[in-house]
Design an enzyme around this catalytic site. Sequence first.
Site, short mmCIF file in Angstrom:
data_model
loop_
_atom_site.label_atom_id
_atom_site.label_comp_id
_atom_site.label_asym_id
_atom_site.label_seq_id
_atom_site.Cartn_x
_atom_site.Cartn_y
_atom_site.Cartn_z
N ASP A 49 -9.21 -5.94 15.19
CA ASP A 49 -8.98 -4.75 16.02
C ASP A 49 -9.29 -3.53 15.17
O ASP A 49 -8.41 -2.78 14.74
CB ASP A 49 -7.55 -4.70 16.56
CG ASP A 49 -7.42 -3.71 17.70
OD1 ASP A 49 -8.40 -3.03 18.03
OD2 ASP A 49 -6.31 -3.61 18.27
N ASN A 54 0.72 -6.10 21.17
CA ASN A 54 1.69 -5.06 20.83
C ASN A 54 1.21 -3.65 21.19
O ASN A 54 1.82 -2.66 20.79
CB ASN A 54 2.04 -5.12 19.34
CG ASN A 54 0.84 -4.88 18.44
OD1 ASN A 54 -0.29 -4.75 18.91
ND2 ASN A 54 1.07 -4.85 17.14
N HIS A 74 -0.54 3.26 21.71
CA HIS A 74 -1.00 2.40 20.60
C HIS A 74 -2.12 1.51 21.12
O HIS A 74 -1.89 0.71 22.03
CB HIS A 74 0.18 1.56 20.10
CG HIS A 74 -0.19 0.49 19.11
ND1 HIS A 74 0.53 -0.68 19.01
CD2 HIS A 74 -1.17 0.42 18.19
CE1 HIS A 74 0.00 -1.43 18.05
NE2 HIS A 74 -1.03 -0.80 17.55
N SER A 124 9.92 -1.18 17.46
CA SER A 124 9.69 -2.10 18.56
C SER A 124 9.91 -1.40 19.90
O SER A 124 10.25 -0.22 19.94
CB SER A 124 10.64 -3.29 18.45
OG SER A 124 11.97 -2.86 18.67
N HIS A 144 2.69 1.07 8.94
CA HIS A 144 2.16 1.37 10.28
C HIS A 144 3.19 1.09 11.36
O HIS A 144 2.92 1.33 12.53
CB HIS A 144 0.90 0.56 10.55
CG HIS A 144 1.11 -0.85 11.03
ND1 HIS A 144 1.99 -1.73 10.44
CD2 HIS A 144 0.54 -1.53 12.07
CE1 HIS A 144 1.95 -2.88 11.09
NE2 HIS A 144 1.09 -2.80 12.08
N GLY A 145 4.34 0.58 11.02
CA GLY A 145 5.37 0.28 12.01
C GLY A 145 6.49 -0.52 11.38
O GLY A 145 6.68 -0.51 10.15
#
Length: 397
Positions: A74, A162, A180, A304, A326-327
């Site tokens: 991706d 996600n 996102h 989340s 990044h998260g």
Amino acid sequence: MSYTEVPGARVPIRMWADPATVEPVAMQQLRNVSTLPWIQGLAVMPDVHFGKGATVGSVIAMRGAVCPAAVGVDIGCGMSAVKTSLTANDLPGDLSRLRSKIEQAIPVGFSMHDDPVDPRRLHGLPTAGWDDFWARFDGVAEAVKFRQGRALKQMGTLGSGNHFCEVCIDGQGFVWLMLHSGSRNIGKELAEYHIGEARKLSHNQGLVDRDLAVFIADTPQMAAYRHDLFWAQEYARHNREVMMALFQDVVRKEFKKAKPMFEPTISCHHNYVAEERYEGVDLLVTRKGAIRAGGGEYGIIPGSMGTGSYIVRGLGNAASFNSASHGAGRRMSRNQAKKRFSERDLAEQTQGVECRKDRGVVDEIPAAYKPIEQVMEQQRDLVEVVAKLKQVVCVKG
């Protein structure tokens, strides 16, 4: 926390996570990457976990080489966020209509637009360079050119997994729009093609991990990959711009009386390659599951679908190659999450959020991710928090 340096590696592996909590398979991936002769150094983010090709949450700095599998399929995946003039008081008690309108405007999953989106018809969408961008598609790998029609129709679509669109509220009560997504199927096909080409090259034979096959500077294969890589990264950025324009159009129509205004968009990739210079050395820096966090640069670190996200400002920490997480990062695989949790668990953990609560998104349950607060605590020397956001609407693919 400051970083911990992993002992025994050929080049510095600086880790902003507790090494004792990192999966052994992820640690082995990091050590494997460190054996490559072109490696200058690695930085490991607190959301680190095992990934295909390379560890998610890793920053790989290389001299004159790049590993396409480490970028991932991706290409250019990332985040965009916009603060609005709306406040929580402007939102209705029932947010299901708003979620439905977002889903109607932005195709999700494998869906795409019936016709390509005309950027000139979207309010506030920058169109400079649009024609030149599509003209450069003529230079991509021949094996992928037949996908142009699909790429045109997928521009401005969310995808699955996600990826998400959210309506959030910050600590002062202001409404934010956040999303996102990445380069959709065209990025995936370009990545898979070049990963396959890299594996055929003679200098990549005998690697400890065949996924670490690289392209080397000043070769035709590297030139071809760089063209397609940077084009796909630009596609991902345009994709988010189109979606954000569609998202804002929904909000304008749904809150017409409030006349919403929108601040400039904050946008950042977290699966990409950048040309950067450290200690006098020109490097190709691959961030897989990491954002750039140069001094004063804005970024987005999502949690989340039930816990909230952070708008941050980079502190310019060169030891991390100016990077941050990044998260939250997964702490269990999608299959593990599906086996362990039910739709009832998902409903409980996303209470107060207007979102899907069916079996199809159980793998995105908050408990499948690391606690975002812990991740933020571990990178206090990488970013400072500008705003904490809590989602009230979450659209999933």
